[in-house]
Design an enzyme around this catalytic site. Structure first.
Site, PDB file in Angstrom:
ATOM      1  N   SER A  23       0.817  -1.219   0.000  1.00 54.78           N
ATOM      2  CA  SER A  23       0.000   0.000   0.000  1.00 54.78           C
ATOM      3  C   SER A  23       0.844   1.259   0.000  1.00 54.78           C
ATOM      4  CB  SER A  23      -0.942  -0.017   1.205  1.00 54.78           C
ATOM      5  OG  SER A  23      -0.204  -0.227   2.397  1.00 54.78           O
ATOM      6  N   ASN A 110      -2.235  -2.864  12.934  1.00 53.82           N
ATOM      7  CA  ASN A 110      -3.684  -2.660  12.875  1.00 53.82           C
ATOM      8  C   ASN A 110      -4.127  -1.426  13.667  1.00 53.82           C
ATOM      9  OD1 ASN A 110      -3.561  -4.970  11.429  1.00 53.82           O
ATOM     10  ND2 ASN A 110      -4.571  -6.285  12.936  1.00 53.82           N
ATOM     11  N   THR A 155     -39.425  28.319  -9.665  1.00 53.66           N
ATOM     12  CA  THR A 155     -39.775  26.932  -9.323  1.00 53.66           C
ATOM     13  C   THR A 155     -39.925  26.244 -10.676  1.00 53.66           C
ATOM     14  OG1 THR A 155     -42.144  27.346  -9.324  1.00 53.66           O
ATOM     15  CG2 THR A 155     -41.044  27.580  -7.202  1.00 53.66           C
ATOM     16  N   HIS A 156     -39.543  25.005 -10.769  1.00 51.53           N
ATOM     17  CA  HIS A 156     -39.543  24.273 -12.060  1.00 51.53           C
ATOM     18  C   HIS A 156     -38.716  25.009 -13.111  1.00 51.53           C
ATOM     19  CE1 HIS A 156     -43.044  22.135 -10.347  1.00 51.53           C
ATOM     20  NE2 HIS A 156     -43.438  23.350  -9.975  1.00 51.53           N
ATOM     21  N   SER A 277     -12.609  28.392 -26.214  1.00 52.89           N
ATOM     22  CA  SER A 277     -12.765  27.252 -27.117  1.00 52.89           C
ATOM     23  C   SER A 277     -11.660  27.307 -28.164  1.00 52.89           C
ATOM     24  CB  SER A 277     -14.139  27.330 -27.788  1.00 52.89           C
ATOM     25  OG  SER A 277     -14.122  26.668 -29.031  1.00 52.89           O
ATOM     26  N   LYS A 283     -16.232  32.179 -27.463  1.00 46.11           N
ATOM     27  CA  LYS A 283     -16.604  31.414 -26.275  1.00 46.11           C
ATOM     28  C   LYS A 283     -15.833  31.799 -25.015  1.00 46.11           C
ATOM     29  CE  LYS A 283     -19.600  28.093 -27.153  1.00 46.11           C
ATOM     30  NZ  LYS A 283     -19.401  26.923 -26.377  1.00 46.11           N
ATOM     31  N   ASN A 285     -16.172  29.897 -21.444  1.00 47.97           N
ATOM     32  CA  ASN A 285     -16.945  28.796 -20.859  1.00 47.97           C
ATOM     33  C   ASN A 285     -16.799  28.708 -19.329  1.00 47.97           C
ATOM     34  OD1 ASN A 285     -17.760  27.996 -23.428  1.00 47.97           O
ATOM     35  ND2 ASN A 285     -15.919  26.750 -23.701  1.00 47.97           N
ATOM     36  N   GLU A 290     -18.571  23.662 -14.223  1.00 50.24           N
ATOM     37  CA  GLU A 290     -18.919  22.358 -14.816  1.00 50.24           C
ATOM     38  C   GLU A 290     -18.086  21.229 -14.196  1.00 50.24           C
ATOM     39  OE1 GLU A 290     -18.560  22.806 -19.064  1.00 50.24           O
ATOM     40  OE2 GLU A 290     -20.072  24.379 -19.096  1.00 50.24           O
ATOM     41  N   TYR A 317      -9.652  -6.757  12.212  1.00 52.53           N
ATOM     42  CA  TYR A 317      -9.034  -6.235  10.991  1.00 52.53           C
ATOM     43  C   TYR A 317      -9.013  -7.285   9.888  1.00 52.53           C
ATOM     44  CZ  TYR A 317      -5.693  -4.336   7.675  1.00 52.53           C
ATOM     45  OH  TYR A 317      -5.097  -3.873   6.528  1.00 52.53           O
ATOM     46  N   GLN A 322      -7.749  -2.002   3.826  1.00 52.52           N
ATOM     47  CA  GLN A 322      -6.723  -1.172   3.191  1.00 52.52           C
ATOM     48  C   GLN A 322      -7.341  -0.345   2.056  1.00 52.52           C
ATOM     49  OE1 GLN A 322      -2.585  -2.646   2.739  1.00 52.52           O
ATOM     50  NE2 GLN A 322      -3.062  -2.770   0.566  1.00 52.52           N
ATOM     51  N   LYS A 325      -8.391   3.735   1.742  1.00 53.79           N
ATOM     52  CA  LYS A 325      -7.523   4.902   1.561  1.00 53.79           C
ATOM     53  C   LYS A 325      -7.628   5.622   0.233  1.00 53.79           C
ATOM     54  CE  LYS A 325      -4.451   3.097   4.939  1.00 53.79           C
ATOM     55  NZ  LYS A 325      -5.282   1.860   5.014  1.00 53.79           N
TER      56      LYS A 325
HETATM   57  N1  ARG Z   1      -1.490  -1.348   4.861  1.00 50.80           N
HETATM   58  C1  ARG Z   1      -2.382  -1.845   5.839  1.00 50.80           C
HETATM   59  C2  ARG Z   1      -3.698  -1.079   5.747  1.00 50.80           C
HETATM   60  O1  ARG Z   1      -3.727  -0.076   5.165  1.00 50.80           O
HETATM   61  C3  ARG Z   1      -1.798  -1.679   7.193  1.00 50.80           C
HETATM   62  C4  ARG Z   1      -2.290  -2.654   8.206  1.00 50.80           C
HETATM   63  C5  ARG Z   1      -1.714  -3.966   7.919  1.00 50.80           C
HETATM   64  N2  ARG Z   1      -2.133  -4.952   8.893  1.00 50.80           N
HETATM   65  C6  ARG Z   1      -2.082  -6.250   8.657  1.00 50.80           C
HETATM   66  N3  ARG Z   1      -2.492  -7.015   9.572  1.00 50.80           N
HETATM   67  N4  ARG Z   1      -1.667  -6.723   7.513  1.00 50.80           N
HETATM   68  O2  ARG Z   1      -4.692  -1.515   6.219  1.00 50.80           O
END
Ligand code: ARG
Length: 481
Positions: A23, A110, A155-156, A277, A283, A285, A290, A317, A322, A325
């Site tokens: 990760s 964890n 409205t509408h 444009s 133009k 824009n 948007e 866990y 993971q 993220k």
């Molecule tokens: N990279 C892991 C995560 O984002 C970290 C925790 C890893 N824990 C484990 N028991 N493998 O969740």
């Protein structure tokens, strides 16, 4: 590849498995939080006599050097490591040897990752709050200057009744203020420290979790170690609140796109916030509006993704987590960029007040007031509604408007009309008489604006955070969060 395990394995991990599992490509963002958590953890270990003060100081020094070198560009985060936790620990051991191996005492990745993610998210909740506050200030500035700027209310998407620009912007003030309230709620609920939960069942070391929590500026420790390493509710709540912010920004963007269109011409977006444009020279824009509208989808996507990821995960866990993220980081970046750019666009946007007023005058936005006028002359509302309906039809056929008809023409529709009808259906009267709380009448608006000013003068989440964190974070431990 630096990994923190391997003792029980007899074969190397398959390279693709290693990469799929790693990760660091995205959790390197948690570098500062990871160091900060380790600094507090070590402070607590030493206070409890689990490490000596000498060991603590050595680890602190190593960690702070790593931080400085990475920040100063002298050291690169090694992306062959499995994750940011492995990188920091391996780097520390490389520098200070065996003492570095004691950093992870009484801790698991964890609870470590649960802490890092919480610290990171907490900072971004406060950041979002601050950006929302800046947006509210710009909205309030426009409100103050435009309590007498008339425009049609719709409205509408059909002209309905006249209102003012201050009143229209005031609606967005309410929405973004509620968004700030959501930030405050989330902050309060998430502000508990998971560190010390270990892998899932706590540890046998005499950790002082209250102490670690207070060092890191939390209200206290979390109370169940299994929940501590498995809870991502706070992140889901934040993504839900961010989705709401985007929904509000998207609606506002949509209006600006309409107001900026050739047909409306209510506003002119500043050159700095428009694009041209490649083929059509005329133009200009509204791309920022948007894009804000368009990017709403990816923030909703992050929310749906994490809700779905979490729905089948047994305690405690599991590696699925993971996945909390990448999309969350993307959502936080997206919302912060959108808020910053949108606020800039709003601050520099010009209003064409005459066009707005002219538009408010056409389209029979005073028809309700004309009916109310007849009610004032003793006609029951339902009959008045019918009479004015016929009057509008007459105007449409004639290509005229209520206020432009002669008194004879008006009397031809109902003999209740007198000369005072003209004042009763003027734009000024239509708006100024609407003085109920929450209405567009200038007096009602001014009272609301005063309340908003007092609200924006209150201490914000970031002020509060810097005060609290300065108090809780011993300078020698250099938490700096
Ligand atoms: N990279 C892991 C995560 O984002 C970290 C925790 C890893 N824990 C484990 N028991 N493998 O969740």
């Amino acid at each position: 590849m630096a990994q923190l395990w391997g003792g029980r394995f007899t074969k190397e991990t398959d390279q693709m498995v290693y990469e799929f599992n790693a990760s660091i490509g995205f959790d390197k963002r948690l570098f500062h939080e990871d160091i900060e958590g380790s600094v507090a953890h070590v402070a607590m270990l030493a206070k409890q006599g689990i490490l000596t003060e000498g060991e603590r100081d050595k680890i602190w020094k190593g960690l702070s050097e790593i931080r400085e070198e990475v920040d100063g560009g002298k050291l690169e985060i090694d992306e062959t490591c499995e994750d940011i936790h492995s990188f920091v620990e391996a780097e520390l051991i490389g520098r200070i040897g065996d003492t570095g191996k004691k950093l992870h005492t009484g801790r698991s990745r964890n609870d470590q990752v649960a802490l890092d993610m919480r610290l990171y998210t907490r900072k971004h909740v406060a950041r979002t709050d601050a950006l929302l506050k800046e947006l509210l200030q710009v909205i309030l500035d426009v409100m103050e200057e435009n309590t007498g700027t008339y425009m049609p209310g719709f409205t509408h998407l059909q002209k309905a009744q006249p209102t003012t620009l201050a009143h229209h912007y005031g609606a967005y003030f309410e929405m973004f203020r509620r968004d700030r309230q959501r930030m405050a709620d989330i902050y309060e609920r998430m502000n508990y420290c998971p560190l010390g939960a270990g892998a899932l069942a706590g540890t046998t070391y005499p950790l002082d979790r209250e102490y670690t929590a207070s060092l890191l500026g939390f209200a206290g420790p979390t109370l169940n170690s299994m929940d501590s390493v498995s809870d991502r509710d706070y992140l889901i709540e934040f993504l839900a609140a961010l989705s709401m912010v985007m929904m509000h920004l998207s609606r506002f963007s949509e209006e600006i796109i309409i107001w900026n269109s050739n047909e409306y011409q209510f506003v002119e977006i500043d050159d700095a916030y428009s694009t041209g444009s490649s083929i059509m020279p005329q133009k200009k824009n509204p791309d920022i509006a948007e894009l804000v509208r368009g990017k709403t989808g990816r923030v909703y996507g992050a929310l749906l993704s994490l809700l779905t990821t979490m729905k089948g995960i047994p305690l405690a866990y599991n590696k699925d987590m993971q996945e909390d993220k990448e999309l969350s980081f993307d959502a936080m970046d997206t919302v912060e960029d959108c808020l910053t750019l949108f606020t800039g666009m709003l601050r520099t946007m010009k209003f064409r007040q005459e066009r707005m007023a002219e538009s408010a005058m056409n389209g029979f936005t005073n028809a309700t007031d004309a009916a109310d006028y007849l009610v004032g002359k003793g006609v029951p509302f339902r009959d008045a509604h019918g009479i004015i309906g016929r009057l509008v039809l007459y105007c449409v056929e004639k290509g005229s408007s209520i206020d432009k008809l002669s008194l004879e023409e008006l009397k031809g529709i109902s003999d209740k009309f007198e000369a005072d009808i003209y004042a009763a259906v003027s734009l000024e009267t239509c708006v100024e008489k609407r003085l109920t709380i929450g209405g567009p009448g200038p007096e009602a608006m001014k009272a609301v604006i005063e309340k908003h000013k007092a609200y924006l003068a209150e201490e914000s989440m970031e002020d509060y955070r810097s005060g609290r964190l300065a108090e809780s974070c011993g300078s020698e431990s250099g938490c700096g969060q």
